[in-house]
Design a protein around this motif. Structure first.
Motif, PDB file in Angstrom:
ATOM      1  N   GLN A  32       0.862  -1.191   0.239  1.00 28.54           N
ATOM      2  CA  GLN A  32       0.117   0.077   0.241  1.00 28.54           C
ATOM      3  C   GLN A  32       0.920   1.391  -0.019  1.00 28.54           C
ATOM      4  O   GLN A  32       0.274   2.401  -0.455  1.00 28.54           O
ATOM      5  CB  GLN A  32      -1.048   0.057   1.236  1.00 28.54           C
ATOM      6  N   PRO A  33       2.135   1.292   1.021  1.00 29.52           N
ATOM      7  CA  PRO A  33       3.133   2.468   0.500  1.00 29.52           C
ATOM      8  C   PRO A  33       2.978   2.175  -0.691  1.00 29.52           C
ATOM      9  O   PRO A  33       3.552   3.674  -1.201  1.00 29.52           O
ATOM     10  CB  PRO A  33       3.882   1.790   1.614  1.00 29.52           C
ATOM     11  N   SER A  34       4.189   1.403  -1.450  1.00 30.30           N
ATOM     12  CA  SER A  34       3.946   1.791  -3.117  1.00 30.30           C
ATOM     13  C   SER A  34       2.906   2.334  -4.165  1.00 30.30           C
ATOM     14  O   SER A  34       3.282   3.428  -4.504  1.00 30.30           O
ATOM     15  CB  SER A  34       4.548   0.129  -3.331  1.00 30.30           C
ATOM     16  N   ILE A  35       1.800   2.305  -2.785  1.00 26.98           N
ATOM     17  CA  ILE A  35       0.959   3.055  -4.343  1.00 26.98           C
ATOM     18  C   ILE A  35       1.369   4.153  -3.631  1.00 26.98           C
ATOM     19  O   ILE A  35       0.474   5.246  -4.730  1.00 26.98           O
ATOM     20  CB  ILE A  35      -0.137   1.947  -3.951  1.00 26.98           C
ATOM     21  N   SER A  36       0.695   4.160  -2.757  1.00 30.76           N
ATOM     22  CA  SER A  36       0.557   5.801  -2.519  1.00 30.76           C
ATOM     23  C   SER A  36       2.229   6.636  -2.887  1.00 30.76           C
ATOM     24  O   SER A  36       1.946   7.605  -3.342  1.00 30.76           O
ATOM     25  CB  SER A  36       0.887   6.278  -0.591  1.00 30.76           C
ATOM     26  N   ARG A  37       3.520   5.662  -2.781  1.00 29.66           N
ATOM     27  CA  ARG A  37       4.117   7.288  -3.794  1.00 29.66           C
ATOM     28  C   ARG A  37       4.244   6.534  -5.482  1.00 29.66           C
ATOM     29  O   ARG A  37       4.566   7.886  -5.786  1.00 29.66           O
ATOM     30  CB  ARG A  37       5.415   6.297  -3.389  1.00 29.66           C
ATOM     31  N   ILE A  38       3.557   6.240  -5.423  1.00 30.17           N
ATOM     32  CA  ILE A  38       2.986   6.137  -7.056  1.00 30.17           C
ATOM     33  C   ILE A  38       2.304   6.962  -7.620  1.00 30.17           C
ATOM     34  O   ILE A  38       2.267   7.894  -8.577  1.00 30.17           O
ATOM     35  CB  ILE A  38       2.572   4.644  -7.588  1.00 30.17           C
ATOM     36  N   GLU A  39       1.338   7.095  -6.271  1.00 32.25           N
ATOM     37  CA  GLU A  39       0.374   8.354  -7.015  1.00 32.25           C
ATOM     38  C   GLU A  39       0.929   9.641  -6.056  1.00 32.25           C
ATOM     39  O   GLU A  39       0.386  10.969  -7.570  1.00 32.25           O
ATOM     40  CB  GLU A  39      -1.285   8.258  -6.147  1.00 32.25           C
ATOM     41  N   ASN A  40       1.833   9.584  -5.646  1.00 32.86           N
ATOM     42  CA  ASN A  40       1.904  10.899  -5.536  1.00 32.86           C
ATOM     43  C   ASN A  40       3.417  11.124  -6.072  1.00 32.86           C
ATOM     44  O   ASN A  40       4.314  12.309  -6.195  1.00 32.86           O
ATOM     45  CB  ASN A  40       2.782  11.224  -3.811  1.00 32.86           C
ATOM     46  N   GLY A  41       4.200  10.479  -7.558  1.00 29.68           N
ATOM     47  CA  GLY A  41       4.616  10.545  -8.294  1.00 29.68           C
ATOM     48  C   GLY A  41       6.638  10.375  -7.841  1.00 29.68           C
ATOM     49  O   GLY A  41       7.535  11.132  -8.718  1.00 29.68           O
ATOM     50  N   LEU A  42       5.964  10.394  -6.838  1.00 31.79           N
ATOM     51  CA  LEU A  42       7.797   9.255  -5.805  1.00 31.79           C
ATOM     52  C   LEU A  42       8.537   8.619  -6.750  1.00 31.79           C
ATOM     53  O   LEU A  42       9.544   8.329  -6.804  1.00 31.79           O
ATOM     54  CB  LEU A  42       7.385   9.541  -4.061  1.00 31.79           C
TER      55      LEU A  42
END
Length: 114
Positions: A32-42
């Motif tokens: 889930q943190p990876s999805i957050s980082r993807i969605e935030n462009g990180l």
């Protein structure tokens, strides 16, 4: 391709499909943190994750990129009202580029030089 804009589109598609970050993470076999980082462009999606995401959202890669282009055009229309705003935004973008990226941009812009 701007990773923030890609992330915004992925978030929009996830929300339109009524998926939580956890559900999308399970489908893409990431955390889930990876999805957050993807969605935030990180971080970027891998090719495998991109293929799974397109399949999940019932999109071909070209449809995804068409949506991405539409989103970029919409973002530009919403944020750039006049020449002064455009000049400022371009200046900010250029300032945040690495030297190598600036060189690439310089080469790209050469045909437009008067």
């Amino acid at each position: 391709m701007n990773q923030v804009t890609v992330g915004q589109l992925i978030r929009r598609l996830r929300n339109e499909n009524k998926l939580t970050m956890n559900e999308l993470a399970q489908q893409l076999e990431v955390s889930q943190p990876s999805i957050s980082r993807i969605e935030n462009g990180l971080i970027e999606l891998t090719l495998s994750q991109f293929e799974k995401m397109c399949f999940l959202f019932n999109l071909s890669p070209s449809q995804f990129f068409n949506l991405l282009n539409q989103q970029v055009e919409t973002n530009l229309d919403n944020h750039i009202d006049d020449k002064k705003d455009l000049d400022y935004e371009l200046h900010q973008l250029i300032n945040n580029l690495t030297t190598e990226q600036k060189k690439g941009l310089y080469v790209l812009l050469q045909p437009y030089k008067k």
